[in-house]
Motif scaffolding. Sequence first.
Motif, PDB file in Angstrom:
ATOM      1  N   ALA A 231       0.973  -1.357  -0.106  1.00 37.82           N
ATOM      2  CA  ALA A 231       0.059  -0.046  -0.061  1.00 37.82           C
ATOM      3  C   ALA A 231       1.007   1.160  -0.090  1.00 37.82           C
ATOM      4  O   ALA A 231       2.083   1.148   0.511  1.00 37.82           O
ATOM      5  N   LEU A 232       0.372   2.247  -0.678  1.00 37.35           N
ATOM      6  CA  LEU A 232       1.037   3.660  -0.665  1.00 37.35           C
ATOM      7  C   LEU A 232       0.224   4.493   0.064  1.00 37.35           C
ATOM      8  O   LEU A 232      -1.022   4.705  -0.014  1.00 37.35           O
ATOM      9  N   MET A 233       0.556   5.167   1.254  1.00 39.49           N
ATOM     10  CA  MET A 233      -0.195   5.878   2.132  1.00 39.49           C
ATOM     11  C   MET A 233       0.037   7.665   1.845  1.00 39.49           C
ATOM     12  O   MET A 233       0.983   7.910   1.491  1.00 39.49           O
ATOM     13  N   ARG A 241       0.997  16.637  -2.869  1.00 40.06           N
ATOM     14  CA  ARG A 241       1.534  15.588  -3.663  1.00 40.06           C
ATOM     15  C   ARG A 241       0.406  14.490  -3.809  1.00 40.06           C
ATOM     16  O   ARG A 241       1.108  13.462  -4.336  1.00 40.06           O
ATOM     17  N   PHE A 242      -0.795  14.799  -3.679  1.00 37.82           N
ATOM     18  CA  PHE A 242      -1.753  13.649  -3.826  1.00 37.82           C
ATOM     19  C   PHE A 242      -1.565  12.939  -5.304  1.00 37.82           C
ATOM     20  O   PHE A 242      -1.606  11.726  -5.412  1.00 37.82           O
ATOM     21  N   PHE A 243      -1.303  13.950  -6.500  1.00 39.12           N
ATOM     22  CA  PHE A 243      -1.219  13.527  -7.590  1.00 39.12           C
ATOM     23  C   PHE A 243      -0.250  12.393  -7.671  1.00 39.12           C
ATOM     24  O   PHE A 243      -0.361  11.247  -8.827  1.00 39.12           O
ATOM     25  N   SER A 244       0.975  12.712  -7.277  1.00 37.84           N
ATOM     26  CA  SER A 244       2.264  11.680  -7.184  1.00 37.84           C
ATOM     27  C   SER A 244       2.040  10.216  -6.653  1.00 37.84           C
ATOM     28  O   SER A 244       1.938   9.491  -7.197  1.00 37.84           O
ATOM     29  N   HIS A 245       1.278  10.657  -5.586  1.00 37.44           N
ATOM     30  CA  HIS A 245       0.899   9.101  -4.842  1.00 37.44           C
ATOM     31  C   HIS A 245      -0.120   8.375  -5.642  1.00 37.44           C
ATOM     32  O   HIS A 245       0.000   7.131  -5.677  1.00 37.44           O
ATOM     33  N   ALA A 246      -1.171   9.066  -6.063  1.00 34.91           N
ATOM     34  CA  ALA A 246      -2.152   8.327  -6.886  1.00 34.91           C
ATOM     35  C   ALA A 246      -1.540   7.706  -8.208  1.00 34.91           C
ATOM     36  O   ALA A 246      -1.932   6.298  -8.477  1.00 34.91           O
ATOM     37  N   ARG A 250      -0.726   3.411  -8.745  1.00 31.32           N
ATOM     38  CA  ARG A 250      -1.580   2.775  -9.858  1.00 31.32           C
ATOM     39  C   ARG A 250      -0.407   2.115 -10.411  1.00 31.32           C
ATOM     40  O   ARG A 250      -0.487   1.058 -11.106  1.00 31.32           O
ATOM     41  N   TYR A 251       0.932   2.523 -10.799  1.00 34.22           N
ATOM     42  CA  TYR A 251       1.883   2.475 -11.579  1.00 34.22           C
ATOM     43  C   TYR A 251       2.392   1.070 -10.963  1.00 34.22           C
ATOM     44  O   TYR A 251       2.835   0.105 -11.723  1.00 34.22           O
ATOM     45  N   LEU A 252       2.526   1.061  -9.519  1.00 35.00           N
ATOM     46  CA  LEU A 252       3.162  -0.130  -8.808  1.00 35.00           C
ATOM     47  C   LEU A 252       1.904  -1.129  -8.492  1.00 35.00           C
ATOM     48  O   LEU A 252       2.349  -2.145  -7.766  1.00 35.00           O
ATOM     49  N   ASN A 253       0.795  -0.894  -8.927  1.00 34.80           N
ATOM     50  CA  ASN A 253      -0.408  -1.775  -8.501  1.00 34.80           C
ATOM     51  C   ASN A 253      -0.238  -1.960  -7.055  1.00 34.80           C
ATOM     52  O   ASN A 253      -0.438  -2.902  -6.364  1.00 34.80           O
ATOM     53  N   ALA A 254      -0.192  -0.752  -6.310  1.00 32.54           N
ATOM     54  CA  ALA A 254      -0.377  -0.733  -4.791  1.00 32.54           C
ATOM     55  C   ALA A 254      -1.802  -0.138  -4.283  1.00 32.54           C
ATOM     56  O   ALA A 254      -2.234   0.767  -5.169  1.00 32.54           O
ATOM     57  N   ALA A 255      -2.216  -0.572  -3.283  1.00 40.00           N
ATOM     58  CA  ALA A 255      -3.621   0.110  -2.952  1.00 40.00           C
ATOM     59  C   ALA A 255      -3.142   1.721  -2.418  1.00 40.00           C
ATOM     60  O   ALA A 255      -2.300   1.722  -1.757  1.00 40.00           O
ATOM     61  N   ARG A 285       5.487   5.058   2.408  1.00 41.02           N
ATOM     62  CA  ARG A 285       4.730   6.072   3.317  1.00 41.02           C
ATOM     63  C   ARG A 285       5.043   7.758   2.506  1.00 41.02           C
ATOM     64  O   ARG A 285       6.136   8.132   2.392  1.00 41.02           O
ATOM     65  N   GLY A 286       3.877   8.083   2.117  1.00 39.64           N
ATOM     66  CA  GLY A 286       3.674   9.568   1.901  1.00 39.64           C
ATOM     67  C   GLY A 286       3.441  10.531   2.697  1.00 39.64           C
ATOM     68  O   GLY A 286       2.930  11.719   2.467  1.00 39.64           O
TER      69      GLY A 286
END
Length: 831
Positions: A231-233, A241-246, A250-255, A285-286
């Motif tokens: 998961a990416l928090m 930074r929400f755009f980068s996190h989202a 998705r690129y890493l297939n992480a929740a 962790r973001g």
Amino acid sequence: MATLNQNPRPTGMEAILHRYGQTDPARWDEAFLANGSLRPHWRPFFDWLERVGAEGYDRAASDLHRLRAESGIAFGAAEREVEADSLPVILSAEDWAVLEPGILQRARLAEATLSDVYGDATMIRQGVVPPGMAYASNGYAAHCAGWEPPLQNWLTVYEADIARAADGRWIVLADRLDTPLGDGWLIANRIATSEALADPFMQLGVRRVASHYAAFQDLLDDMTGWEGRLALMTGGEKDARFFSHAYFARYLNAALIEPADVTVRDGAAFVKTLDGLKKLDILLRGVSDQALDALHRPGDAARGAPALSLATRSGQLVSANAIGSSVLSYRGLAPYAHRLAPHLLDEDLRIDDAPCLWLGTPDARDQVLSEPDYWRIEPINRRTREAGLTLPEGPDALMTYLERNGERLAAVATPPLAQTPCWDDGQIVRSEWMMRVFASRTRDGWSLAPSGVASPVEPGRPPPDLDFGKDVWVLPSGDAAEATPARLADRFAGGHLRRTGRDLLSRVADEVFWLGRNMERAEGTLRVLNVCLQRYLSGNRADSAPGMLCDIAAIQTEAALGTPDITRFRDAIRGLLQGEHEPFGMAAILRALRSNAIRARSAVSEESWRYIDRLCTDRRWRNPPGLDRPAELSRLIADSLGTLAAVSGSAQENLTRNYAWRFLEIGRRLERAQTTARSAERLAGQARENEETYLRAWLRLSDSSSAYRSRYMMATVAPAVIDLLVLDESNPRALVFQIERLETVLTQLPTDSHYRRPEHRMALALLTEFRLADADSLAGASIGEDRAELARLTRRCREDLGRISTILSQTFFAHADIAEALVSQAGQKQP
């Protein structure tokens, strides 16, 4: 061949370079040598630019801006003005050969320093660094020190702000250790640039970043296994930074999760899903460690993830990066990096830092006060977009302030930097620049993505916050072969097929549920506005009577209740159109609708999202027209209803019938049923002399006028309308239709019992009562009397739907629990 000149009437390439000016021999220029000729690795790009000309490049730049903007919009970064410069920075293989080992050394040094600070503290005991440098830092996590066994890896990802000094040397401007995860910007920027500038990109053979991230993904796969959870928090939609996190998730297939999605129990971290708590294995962790772990700064932690470091300490969670790493973030490593490298790595530092002094010593404070124009005072662990310090005026007051707070401050200076070409209004200009670079661990050690996100910088200013920027193109060496990423089929081998299960995050299910409800609220309000507008302008005395208009408006706003008059009606409509605090007003609904869609982005199809974004960002809703501009208002309402219809159609046609779709459908049916029940009470709850006027308004409001006319070749009468809009299971606008659909979907929710769940039993009982009802009985009443049977049925419907909504929320959207360890500690009396 492009060269710099001073032709007074330039044309072609000379015109493009006219504002660039002569190269300063004392300052490094990325594109031009001191004699004004092009550096060899820039020559193919300028040859292409000369062929397409300023007009052709402007078209490419426009495509690039559009692609960047669409990337942002696709992940919730709406209405951002993506004005980043379009010209790439091109680095030769020789440049990268110097930079890459220096950055990887920096990552190793940061890891070794963190291990020492939280371990034996050898460097502090030997006097290599002063104790206050670590222990007085806001980023120091005392509860993470002295673990046995020690943490295996403090860092999994690493970012650095890098620049080239005016003399051509690389220098470090900042270390980003606490919440790096800016890779989303890099990947999205590269995809957009490689498409918009495809010709020079392919001609130059620019190194790709896919191999780097494939290697990182392989490491994560090894750490999680097929059954593990990655998961990416993120801090949520309001995090810059929400755009980068989202995008990166998705690129890493992480929740993509938020702090409230996580809880710690029995030394392990769990995410809240529809099927209960599911163990989390790796957390990218973001969110800042200081804002996440309650043990880091008690009383100042984000809700939802207390004592997260306990899960890391038990070895059941890998936190990337580990909580406590912020002690070296930004400039925390800089003042003593040159000392630490020989001691911890047995190597000299490859890349120097920009000038930086830790203000915890008298000598550093004296030096800063003696050179006030050179130094800039900042928090040593400055965070992204953190407000600057307010320093006292006068040397004495400043000295007193530094003596009291100097251990948490740094004096930094950004020296003159190298310059690079930038595009400005059809011409190339020069600007100082820096870039963010991205490294991560792999199976074979640290790896650096062969690219970066560059930004023009103002002389003497701190590094800007990360966003879309100039793409950095790294050219391959002549004999280097690009690594080929593992094929997806190869990486999937040995796994097993799966379809959407119960592991939908509870928060995402909650957001999808309210997305459906807010979609219906928006449609309900728009239909009320539409009918009110038509009747207000009709000229028919019965249709435009204040009482009639207020009764229709009262379906969605309490402001229309009370003594009916035209002023009350106008105020009610104004509230629905413009009121910021009107619960069913368009301003509040669109704000909530967009927030739901962003937070549930992973469960919403691309097409549905774009329709939602189009509606919520329609500039006309910022200052919507009123009743005095009926044509504009009618067009806005019609366009918005059309967009909502497209959202609904896209959801029905494009979404897999998984749990996300089911909760979306439940939310829609609950809200439409509530609106229909209120409409029945307001427009048919009483037998009136002018009843036909009310019934026609109800049919129009429910978009069922054509259905009624095709069925009944007669005047509008109450039993027929009530049958069509309340009891007809074939009418998608009927109240019973919503209950029937709700009951059907409730049977498909997860359950561990052989019996029907409480909310399902309640919906089934309600549906049975509707099926046993009789239209003539519901319509029976004398003129001036209330229709008691209809009122009783709709009132029970609204109450039961409210109970069903509450049960769903308690059952599926909340798995709250208070950690026993924290409760026991809180219950202890202080001496």
